[in-house]
Design an enzyme around this catalytic site. Sequence first.
Site, PDB file in Angstrom:
ATOM      1  N   GLU A   1       0.814  -1.219   0.000  1.00 19.54           N
ATOM      2  CA  GLU A   1       0.000   0.000   0.000  1.00 19.54           C
ATOM      3  C   GLU A   1       0.845   1.266   0.000  1.00 19.54           C
ATOM      4  O   GLU A   1       0.426   2.305  -0.494  1.00 19.54           O
ATOM      5  CB  GLU A   1      -0.922   0.031   1.232  1.00 19.54           C
TER       6      GLU A   1
ATOM      7  N   ASP B   1      30.056  18.420 -23.734  1.00 21.95           N
ATOM      8  CA  ASP B   1      30.869  19.368 -24.475  1.00 21.95           C
ATOM      9  C   ASP B   1      32.222  19.481 -23.778  1.00 21.95           C
ATOM     10  O   ASP B   1      32.411  19.028 -22.652  1.00 21.95           O
ATOM     11  CB  ASP B   1      30.152  20.721 -24.522  1.00 21.95           C
TER      12      ASP B   1
ATOM     13  N   ASP C   1      25.142  23.421 -22.496  1.00 23.12           N
ATOM     14  CA  ASP C   1      24.679  24.706 -21.994  1.00 23.12           C
ATOM     15  C   ASP C   1      24.394  25.717 -23.090  1.00 23.12           C
ATOM     16  O   ASP C   1      24.056  26.862 -22.805  1.00 23.12           O
ATOM     17  CB  ASP C   1      25.710  25.306 -21.025  1.00 23.12           C
TER      18      ASP C   1
ATOM     19  N   ASP D   1      23.370  22.783 -28.215  1.00 23.62           N
ATOM     20  CA  ASP D   1      23.217  21.521 -27.482  1.00 23.62           C
ATOM     21  C   ASP D   1      21.757  21.100 -27.330  1.00 23.62           C
ATOM     22  O   ASP D   1      21.478  19.948 -26.983  1.00 23.62           O
ATOM     23  CB  ASP D   1      23.835  21.642 -26.084  1.00 23.62           C
TER      24      ASP D   1
ATOM     25  N   ASN E   1       3.628 -14.880   1.816  1.00 25.93           N
ATOM     26  CA  ASN E   1       2.487 -14.931   2.741  1.00 25.93           C
ATOM     27  C   ASN E   1       1.222 -15.401   2.058  1.00 25.93           C
ATOM     28  O   ASN E   1       0.429 -16.169   2.616  1.00 25.93           O
ATOM     29  CB  ASN E   1       2.266 -13.551   3.360  1.00 25.93           C
TER      30      ASN E   1
ATOM     31  N   ASN F   1       0.038  -6.154   7.198  1.00 28.14           N
ATOM     32  CA  ASN F   1       0.598  -5.486   6.018  1.00 28.14           C
ATOM     33  C   ASN F   1       0.901  -4.020   6.315  1.00 28.14           C
ATOM     34  O   ASN F   1       1.932  -3.471   5.904  1.00 28.14           O
ATOM     35  CB  ASN F   1      -0.388  -5.597   4.849  1.00 28.14           C
TER      36      ASN F   1
ATOM     37  N   ASP G   1       4.514  -2.137   6.169  1.00 28.86           N
ATOM     38  CA  ASP G   1       4.711  -1.023   5.236  1.00 28.86           C
ATOM     39  C   ASP G   1       5.124   0.253   5.961  1.00 28.86           C
ATOM     40  O   ASP G   1       5.955   1.026   5.468  1.00 28.86           O
ATOM     41  CB  ASP G   1       3.435  -0.771   4.424  1.00 28.86           C
TER      42      ASP G   1
END
Length: 913
Positions: free
Chosen positions: A331, A373, A641, A645, A709, A734, A738
Amino acid sequence: MLLRLPSVLARLCGLPRVGRRSVPAAPSRQAGEAAARLAAAATAAPDAVLQRLGSAAAGLGAAQVSALRQRYGANVLAVKNRDSLARRLCRSFVNPFSVVLLVLACVSFITDYLLAAAGDKDLTAVLIVAGMVLVSGTLHFVQEARSGNALARLEGMVKTTIAVLRDGRERELPITDLVVGDVVRLAAGDMIPADMRVIRAKDLFVSQSSLTGESAPVEKFARALPAEAARQSPLDCNNLVFFGSNVLSGAAHGVVLAVGGATLFGSLARQLSVTAAPTSFDKGVNAVSWLLLRLMACMAPVVFFINGLTKGDWVEAAIFALSVAVGLTPEMLPTVVSANLVRGAVFMARKRVIVRRLNAIQNLGAMDVLCTDKTGTLTQDRIILEYSRDIHGKDDDDVLRHAFLNSWLQTGLKNLLDAAVVSHADEKRMQDLRQGYRLVDEMPFDFSRRRMSVVVEGGDGKRQIITKGALEEMLGICTAARDNGVDVPLTPELRQDITAHVHRYNADGLRVVAVAVRAVDAAPRAYVVDDERDMTLLGFLAFLDPPKESAARAVAALEGHGVRVKVLTGDNDAVTRSVCRQVGLRGRRVLLGADLEGMDAAALGRAVERADVFAKLNPLQKARIVTSLRSNGHVVGFMGDGINDAPAMKNADVAVSVDTAVDVARESAGVILLEKDLTVLEAGVMEGRRTYSNILKYIKITVSSNFGNMLSVLTASLLLPFLPMTPLQILILNLLYDLSCTAMPWDNVDADMLARPSVWNSGGIQRFMLWFGPVSSLFDLLTYALLFFVICPAALAAGGWAGLDPAGRAAFVALFQAGWFVESIWTQTLVLHMLRTPRVPLLQSRAAWQVTMLTFLGVAVGTAIPFAPLGRWLEMGALPVGFFPWLLAVLTGYLGLVSVVKLRFVRRHQAWL
């Protein structure tokens, strides 16, 4: 709904939605006014347009700005506004996982309250499920709020600005400060920040591909169009430029006609659809979602029918099947993924790396080829003019004077070479040139000519064209050379002598720019590129851009981490070779842009693998190399930059730029460095891998544990006369697990996991689940046997299940379920510490203290539940002391077998995460 689950999961994890996306349209009144202004402006002279808007060539006055912003609104698109509080709450609490829980709550409410006898009504189950939804949703909401706030702060560190004239003075302002009537100066590399009428232009070429889809640049002019042009599409008007496009070359001034949602982009936004190409991160999470979906679709019906047929209670079987589906799914997946990405972004910000798009973090970690570059990345970006010399290599201040006029008077995009020329001329006390000459016209730099020119007029009224640029291109337009003050024909022998001089400078790492002149008549006219002909070569300038001290170390570190560095530059090959040699890129094969022209896709695919240095490239060739590398299966990063490019950055998996880059490069980037240094980028790569590793740890371990499980539940449904755990017990188990995993973003990562690029592998997740899930099921079955045949009968002083009355059986079930609940929380938590690393836990690899604290807190709470009032509400019995020695034996055997399987898994698959 089920078919849409993967994309829903992706959105919940903070990923961009893959597919069509509608953008809110601008208010109709503003859009109508803007359309009328566009049509009127296209057919009116520049002065008339300024007058209508209450502006002037010198820009708006400070007093006008506030009133105009109040009337026309801010220069902000509504699409960039943050979602409302209600929308964010809805997104946090309404998701597939919460929907399943709420369905379970409704079923529980019906069975436990509406259909129950008067004295048996109980809302405990409903309240617990509702509490789970509240906890999960609140955590997701808080995490998303923190994500949004952190990203807003990071975005605020990088602002796009534009040159604006106000009160006759030019200033750099954020584009959000623009108002209708502002006069804006545009140069190569600028993003166009609003819809504008061009009032002055010189060789202005604009890319409108973001609006029209056409890749070819469009030239724009300042002249008014005929009256009938008002009936055509604004995009066809060659004196209008639009928000969302960018300047490729040339220079211009424009007056703002529309801002924000009233721009053409904003008014057409409802019809626009944006298709985001899925990244490896998107594909990875979607693959996990489909895996979970398939498992749910298979296991839930099987559990439902087995329990319905064997137990006879179909309502309880339905609830239990839903619980199994939820139990199989983590979850907290959205929360954990989001927390990992945001934590990574915040950490990278401390390392001076700004993440503009969260999924760029994982792509940065997955990168195995970095294209970069040369200038400013491998070199210091601190260009110094070393020499100004004639065609024979002798010092010559006349070359410097002409170069100074070219650099000082041009109005286009001034680069570091121009700054070095001006600085050096000032040292030579040439400031008087600033008053002695005026700019008549100019031909701005572009990447095909590789040169730029200015037309200047001296105090005596004489005019000349001064051009500077790359040697090869300059020799192509020169027919003479100045030799000791005398113009002589540029013979093949003299060309060869000049070229040899320049190559010697290049071999020493010096970048050479040639300077040439031609006298022209003073008749008034517009000058064009074709005027760059029959010129006289004066000499050349030699610039030094020394390599950075950190470059060699950073290149070695990146290559040591499995990132191959390739240099893509427009500079010549001799200078590039010299710099690459100094930073440790020795013996690398060099390919020139001209070599690529004749290659088809297959030949280029082979060439880009063999070569690591590419010189004299134009922007499209850079983009082609990046595309070819991606086609070969590489995850490619591009660090740039400049305007040249931008095409390659858009083609890369992850685009990296710097805060001082031109606008279009910065806007194309997913990652922005506040310091142009590969060492900084290396830190970002490592953090990307750390983030990926911790996300994948959670997914793999949790899915395999939950899968085990559920296998145990499925087996118990066949073998036991009762449910091994109630639906609510499964959900509480659970949730406890979690919640303990929410500290995973802070976990330590082994050095060997960071040594190589990290790429999503859904097949690896499935293998991991199939290897380790059944191991936990094996010990669950052992626990079943111990509880059913040993522990429960001993605790109840009964001979076995068959001899118990209904009350005894209820106590037996309560004790059994408590025992498996505690065993499950212990095995799930301890196996997390076992499987988070291929090494020996505690001895060779330790979890972060946050992970250790939360996981063992979860174990403590889970162990205490059967003894607490909550345990009685959950229909669990208090466990006898004799249970815990058996639990210790099961845990020892389980962890021992996991260690053996772990060794075999690593040997078999030669990988871990």
